[in-house]
Structure formats: structure tokens, C-alpha cells
Scaffold this active site. Structure first.
Site, PDB file in Angstrom:
ATOM      1  N   HIS A   1      33.192 -83.681  -9.899  1.00  0.00           N
ATOM      2  CA  HIS A   1      33.879 -84.416  -8.842  1.00  0.00           C
ATOM      3  C   HIS A   1      33.758 -83.594  -7.566  1.00  0.00           C
ATOM      4  O   HIS A   1      34.197 -82.452  -7.519  1.00  0.00           O
ATOM      5  CB  HIS A   1      35.349 -84.655  -9.186  1.00  0.00           C
ATOM      6  N   CYS A   2      33.141 -84.190  -6.545  1.00  0.00           N
ATOM      7  CA  CYS A   2      32.864 -83.436  -5.316  1.00  0.00           C
ATOM      8  C   CYS A   2      33.905 -83.778  -4.246  1.00  0.00           C
ATOM      9  O   CYS A   2      33.934 -84.908  -3.755  1.00  0.00           O
ATOM     10  CB  CYS A   2      31.459 -83.757  -4.820  1.00  0.00           C
ATOM     11  N   PRO A   3      34.761 -82.822  -3.848  1.00  0.00           N
ATOM     12  CA  PRO A   3      35.745 -83.122  -2.794  1.00  0.00           C
ATOM     13  C   PRO A   3      35.086 -83.349  -1.436  1.00  0.00           C
ATOM     14  O   PRO A   3      35.628 -84.051  -0.588  1.00  0.00           O
ATOM     15  CB  PRO A   3      36.637 -81.879  -2.781  1.00  0.00           C
TER      16      PRO A   3
ATOM     17  N   ASN B   1      34.377 -86.823  -1.619  1.00  0.00           N
ATOM     18  CA  ASN B   1      35.536 -87.596  -2.090  1.00  0.00           C
ATOM     19  C   ASN B   1      35.078 -88.639  -3.112  1.00  0.00           C
ATOM     20  O   ASN B   1      35.527 -89.787  -3.099  1.00  0.00           O
ATOM     21  CB  ASN B   1      36.255 -88.273  -0.917  1.00  0.00           C
ATOM     22  N   ASN B   2      34.180 -88.218  -3.979  1.00  0.00           N
ATOM     23  CA  ASN B   2      33.587 -89.128  -4.963  1.00  0.00           C
ATOM     24  C   ASN B   2      33.082 -88.303  -6.138  1.00  0.00           C
ATOM     25  O   ASN B   2      32.807 -87.114  -5.992  1.00  0.00           O
ATOM     26  CB  ASN B   2      32.418 -89.874  -4.307  1.00  0.00           C
TER      27      ASN B   2
END
Ligand SMILES: [Zn+2]
Ligand SMILES: [Zn+2]
Length: 387
Positions: free
Chosen positions: A214-216, A219-220
Site C-alpha cells: 500500500h503506497c501512501p 494513496n492507493n
């Protein structure tokens, strides 16, 4: 026993009622009766426990209190007992509040991080247009000007396109209406089948096909359908930062020397525009150089993972499996590893030579190969997983 006790109480009550003539008398005898009842109940409770296995008499401490202790334990266990409960589950439960806070903070910070990426990228582009490109146009020969304009704009288009696609493309989720899909386990959070390479994202709160992480910054989640966009964004952002850093290195040195001279006595007669330009160039060079190093390292790590046919999640799982099988004298082989170059080609969707240009060097919205549910496993053709 209960019937006898009830009968005794009834007789006692009847006697008390018969004896008591007035209201005061009734009240006086009432508290005495309550006291005697409480004492009788206490004595009965403390009485040695008769019966049980073997019909022997146990002391009250080892009888009543042990019974109470067992009953309390049973009551407590009945609240959380599950045949699948183990130390991992208990640890998960204990850390659940911490996970909840981290997940929510990450989810909320995702919006902040995306805004930060957009603002910083825009600021870099504005500084390049205001100060770097005018310098290139005024001092460089024509062929260098053409090269800089083409290369700079190509990188800008690729960064914007892949960032937009990576943030807006869904990573892919298992179908909820179809439970008859090839799966390897059941997700205990979604209570639905999990196909191979699918993992549950606690931040998105759903299962993600071929989940990488999950890549901040996006945001996805990075999964099957946006893995290529994420990877290309990393590559082109790193290249863009390297390009900006190298292009502005001379201007940075000049700006750095100029800022050093600000503190001389008497101070130099710099205009406000010159001061702004110097500070902007320093900001540009420091930011792009730092991002080039940090993101470059991350990109290199993802190149290694992709060439091994692994995602970030699978890296941890495969390491554990390798260790476990090694102890048994076996060798772990990744079932999704098709050869280093083939793995990269599969991710980029390169099926013929021209695709390196049309699908890798130019913006392309082609979907990834496969549906993310069925996977081409090498052991379907070669043999068992552990040899
Ligand atoms: Zn799930
Ligand atoms: Zn997620």
C-alpha cells in the site's frame, strides 16, 4: 435441596408473620430475619462440599474455590474461544488498537502525501521553466537546446501520466459475487476466497490481486492492474530528478556561492529577482538530488523484485519458505519466476520488439496480461514446488 431451602424459608416467614402484631414489630423482625438468612446462606456455602467423583469430602477451599475458579476460566474462555486460536491470533488481538491507529493515520496521510507530491513536482517544474530553461536557451548551442526541450518534456509527460494512472487505477480485487474462483485460502477479514498472489490490505480494508504494497504516496494499493504504472512512475521520476539535478548543477554552484557572499561586509548589491532565483535553484537542486537518491534506491529494489518474479509481500513469504524448506533439506523455487528478462517483459506487457517503444518509452494504457486470478505457474509445466 433448593425445594427444602424454599420450604424452610416459607415456614420461617409464616412464623414471623404470625408472631409480628404491628408494623414496628414486622420491621424489627424483618432485618433480623434477613441477617439470619444471610448467615445461613454463608454457612451453607462454606459447608464442605459433599459428593463429586468418588463421593469423598473435599475441604471447602479446594472444593468451592476450585469449582469457582474452573467456572470463571470456562466463562472467560467461552467469550473468545476458537478452535483456530493460537499465539499469533492473540498477538494480533493485543496489537489490534495499534494497527487500527496506524491504518487510519496512513489512510488519512495518503491525501496529504499525494498533495505534497503534486505541490513539490509543480514547484520543480515552475522553477525549471522560470530559471533553467531561459538559461539553456540563452547560453547553449541549438542541438543542446533541442535535446533539453525534448528530453525534459518527455520525462515530464511520462511522470504526470504514470502518476495519474497509478493513483486512479484500481489495483484489482477478487470478485465478490463469484465464490467459485481458483483460490488458495480464505481471507479471514473479507470471508471470501483468496486467489494466488492475493493479499488483504488492512488500510484499504479489502483483498488486492497480486498485492505489492500500500503506497501512501499514491494513496492507493499497488496491485495487479496498476503495478506497471507505479513502477514506471518510479523510473521516470528518478530519471526526471537526475535530469533536473544535472541540468541545474552549474546554476546551483553559482547560486550557492552567491548566497555565501550575502553574509560578506559590505553585502553585494543583489536584486530581489536574483535572490529569489538563487534560493529557488538551491531548493530545486537539493530536492531533486535527494529524491533521485531515495527513489533511485527504491526503484532499484523493485527492479530486483520484479526480475525475480516476486512482489514486496511475496518477498517476505518466500524468504520464510526458503528457510523452512532448507531445514528439511529442500530447495524453494518461486512458481511465478519465468526468467529475469521475461518477468520484466510480462510486467511491461512487451510481446514484441516495438512494444519497448510504444508501451515502455511512450505513455500506454494497455492492461496487464492475465486477470490477476489465474496465474501461469512454472510447476504446471516442470514439476513440484519443492525439490
Ligand atoms: Zn480480504
Ligand atoms: Zn491498500
Amino acid at each position: 435441596m433448593l425445594r427444602c431451602s424454599g420450604l424452610v424459608h416459607l415456614i420461617h416467614l409464616t412464623r414471623v408473620c404470625r408472631r409480628g402484631g404491628g408494623a414496628g414489630m414486622r420491621l424489627g423482625s424483618s432485618w433480623r430475619w434477613q441477617l439470619s438468612r444471610a448467615m445461613r446462606l454463608t454457612l451453607r456455602w462454606c459447608r464442605p462440599h459433599r459428593g463429586g467423583r468418588g463421593g469423598g469430602t473435599k475441604p471447602w477451599i479446594s472444593g468451592r474455590f476450585l469449582d469457582l475458579w474452573s467456572y470463571s476460566k470456562l466463562l472467560l474462555k467461552s467469550l473468545y474461544f476458537n478452535s483456530l486460536t493460537n499465539s499469533d491470533t492473540l498477538l494480533d488481538c493485543a496489537f489490534e488498537p495499534v494497527y487500527w491507529i496506524v491504518d487510519n493515520v496512513t489512510r488519512w496521510f495518503g491525501v496529504v502525501f499525494v498533495t505534497l507530491v503534486i505541490l513539490l513536482t509543480t514547484s520543480v517544474v515552475v522553477i525549471v521553466y522560470l530559471f533553467v530553461i531561459p538559461m539553456i536557451l540563452s547560453t547553449y548551442p541549438v542541438y543542446w537546446i533541442i535535446w533539453h526541450l525534448c528530453c525534459g518534456h518527455w520525462l515530464l509527460v511520462m511522470v504526470v501520466f504514470h502518476y495519474y494512472k497509478a493513483t486512479t487505477t484500481s489495483p484489482g480485487h477478487p470478485p465478490k459475487d463469484n465464490i467459485h474462483i481458483p483460490s488458495v485460502s480464505i481471507c479471514k477479514k473479507c470471508i471470501s476466497p483468496k486467489p494466488a498472489r492475493t493479499h488483504h490490505c488492512s488500510i484499504c480494508n479489502m483483498c488486492v490481486l497480486k498485492m505489492d504494497h500500500h503506497c501512501p504516496w499514491l494513496n492507493n494499493c499497488v496491485g495487479h492492474f496498476n503495478h506497471r504504472y507505479f513502477f514506471c512512475f518510479c523510473i521516470y521520476m528518478t530519471l526526471g530528478c537526475i535530469y533536473c539535478s544535472i541540468s541545474s548543477r552549474n546554476m546551483f554552484m553559482e547560486a550557492y556561492n552567491a548566497i555565501e557572499s550575502y553574509y560578506q561586509t559590505p553585502p553585494p548589491t543583489e536584486t530581489y529577482t536574483d535572490t529569489t532565483a538563487h534560493k529557488s535553484i538551491i531548493f530545486l537542486w537539493v530536492l531533486t538530488s535527494s529524491v533521485a537518491v531515495a527513489l533511485g534506491g527504491l526503484t532499484l529494489w523493485h527492479v530486483i523484485l520484479i526480475s525475480r518474479g516476486e512482489t514486496s509481500v511475496e518477498r517476505h513469504i518466500n524468504c520464510k519458505e526458503t528457510k523452512r524448506l532448507k531445514e528439511q533439506g529442500k530447495v524453494f523455487r518461486n512458481p511465478f519466476h519465468h526468467g529475469r528478462m521475461n518477468n520484466l517483459k510480462i510486467l511491461f506487457g512487451v510481446e514484441k520488439q516495438s512494444h519497448w517503444v510504444t508501451r515502455v518509452l511512450l505513455p500506454s494504457s494497455h492492461p496487464p496480461s492475465g486477470d490477476g486470478i489465474m496465474w501461469d505457474c512454472i510447476f504446471n509445466r516442470r514439476g513440484p514446488m519443492a525439490i
